[in-house]
Design a protein around this motif. Structure first.
Motif, PDB file in Angstrom:
ATOM      1  N   ARG A 205       0.809  -1.225   0.000  1.00  0.00           N
ATOM      2  CA  ARG A 205       0.000   0.000   0.000  1.00  0.00           C
ATOM      3  C   ARG A 205       0.845   1.280   0.000  1.00  0.00           C
ATOM      4  O   ARG A 205       0.396   2.333   0.466  1.00  0.00           O
TER       5      ARG A 205
ATOM      6  N   ILE B  93       2.448   2.981  -5.402  1.00  0.00           N
ATOM      7  CA  ILE B  93       1.197   2.491  -5.984  1.00  0.00           C
ATOM      8  C   ILE B  93       0.169   3.617  -6.053  1.00  0.00           C
ATOM      9  O   ILE B  93      -0.314   3.974  -7.127  1.00  0.00           O
ATOM     10  N   TYR B  94      -0.153   4.195  -4.912  1.00  0.00           N
ATOM     11  CA  TYR B  94      -1.281   5.124  -4.909  1.00  0.00           C
ATOM     12  C   TYR B  94      -0.954   6.476  -5.549  1.00  0.00           C
ATOM     13  O   TYR B  94      -1.841   7.119  -6.120  1.00  0.00           O
TER      14      TYR B  94
ATOM     15  N   THR C  83      -4.546   7.671  -6.230  1.00  0.00           N
ATOM     16  CA  THR C  83      -5.571   7.180  -5.311  1.00  0.00           C
ATOM     17  C   THR C  83      -5.081   7.330  -3.867  1.00  0.00           C
ATOM     18  O   THR C  83      -4.460   8.337  -3.520  1.00  0.00           O
TER      19      THR C  83
ATOM     20  N   SER D 147      -5.187   0.586  -2.495  1.00  0.00           N
ATOM     21  CA  SER D 147      -3.969   0.068  -3.125  1.00  0.00           C
ATOM     22  C   SER D 147      -3.745  -1.420  -2.940  1.00  0.00           C
ATOM     23  O   SER D 147      -2.626  -1.907  -3.128  1.00  0.00           O
TER      24      SER D 147
ATOM     25  N   GLY E 171      -2.882  -3.204  -6.468  1.00  0.00           N
ATOM     26  CA  GLY E 171      -1.518  -2.867  -6.864  1.00  0.00           C
ATOM     27  C   GLY E 171      -0.483  -3.570  -6.001  1.00  0.00           C
ATOM     28  O   GLY E 171       0.549  -4.035  -6.498  1.00  0.00           O
ATOM     29  N   THR E 172      -0.765  -3.650  -4.708  1.00  0.00           N
ATOM     30  CA  THR E 172       0.140  -4.352  -3.803  1.00  0.00           C
ATOM     31  C   THR E 172       0.291  -5.809  -4.198  1.00  0.00           C
ATOM     32  O   THR E 172       1.402  -6.355  -4.248  1.00  0.00           O
TER      33      THR E 172
END
Length: 284
Positions: free
Chosen positions: A228, A232-233, A238, A243, A246-247
């Motif tokens: 997280r 990713i975000y 986001t 996340s 994506g994680t």
């Protein structure tokens, strides 16, 4: 893509834990300001519930942190860090005495007390021994596994130290120098953590993921912590709460490139990623 080929294990409180199948380390933060609110546990009930979730979902190690390492995090005194850790460690030890616990600290005296007073099995140092010059000697005396992470500066200013002439070459030199020092002091169990998100730009993090397998050259287990995180975000615009997908994708990539330990907030999903990757590569 290639999975880690050499067989590895780590000594946790006198027991050898095989890394033939990668392990999942569940995050339990006893801080009020960790970047992901879902990992914060401050009451006894919250700590017990989080530890129970980690164990029931297949986590092999509980990683307890009391000092937030997010950028601009508040600096807390050593006494406060130890107070928070002691509170959580006593609860976990009472509930799960046989589950290995890692403590996320860069302070040698805190590491010493956590091992000696609470039976902690692993020291997780985000600073690679840079923020407390006594850390390497302390770990050598304690003879516990040491997670050696790459970071420049401190959690408060690390994002001002993101200029590299050659990121991978400089990181390999960083680890090479410290591994040599640690092994010369008798530290046998070293775990390499490239430090995703620490003193690295968003693009640096993806370059690092792309070349992650190069860090298996040291012959020690490789720990990856992308759970997280902002790589990713911020990329998607986001939030940490959004996340998880994506994680999981990045954890899967990391496993395919040799990761032996995943440090995560979401244990169930990480355990499933491990099993699917193992199944895929064992079926060739």
């Amino acid at each position: 893509m290639s999975l880690r080929k050499e067989k590895m294990s780590i000594n946790l409180k006198g027991s050898l834990f095989s890394l033939d199948e990668p392990l999942v380390m569940g995050i339990l933060n006893v801080t009020p300001d960790s970047f992901y609110s879902g990992s914060r546990c401050q009451s006894e009930q919250a700590i017990m519930r989080r530890a129970e979730d980690i164990v029931n979902e297949g986590g092999a190690i509980i990683d307890v942190g009391a000092y937030s390492s997010r950028p601009q995090a508040e600096n807390i005194p050593e006494e406060e860090e130890m107070k928070r850790l002691g509170f959580a460690l006593e609860i976990i030890r009472r509930k799960y005495p046989d589950v290995p616990v890692s403590v996320d600290t860069f302070r040698a005296s805190v590491a010493w007390r956590c091992v000696e007073e609470y039976g902690v099995a692993v020291i997780n140092d985000i600073s690679g021994g840079e923020l407390d010059k006594n850390m390497f000697e302390t770990v050598a005396r304690l003879q516990v596994p040491y997670i050696l992470m790459h970071m420049r500066g401190t959690p408060r200013d690390m994002m001002r130290h993101t200029h590299y002439e050659n990121l991978i070459a400089e990181m390999l030199l960083y680890f090479s120098e410290r591994v040599e020092r640690l092994t010369s002091m008798g530290v046998n169990d070293i775990i390499i953590d490239p430090g995703f998100g620490f003193s690295k730009t968003l693009d640096d993090n993806y370059l690092l993921m792309n070349r992650l397998e190069e860090f298996t050259v040291f012959g020690f287990p490789l720990l990856v912590g992308v759970s997280r995180k902002s790589m990713i975000y911020k990329y998607f615009g986001t939030t940490p709460a959004e996340s998880l997908t994506g994680t999981t994708v990045l954890n899967t990539l990391a496993l395919s490139k040799g990761a032996g330990i995943l440090r995560v907030h979401d244990v169930k999903e990480a355990v499933e990623a491990v099993k699917l990757v193992q199944k895929t590569f064992s079926s060739r």
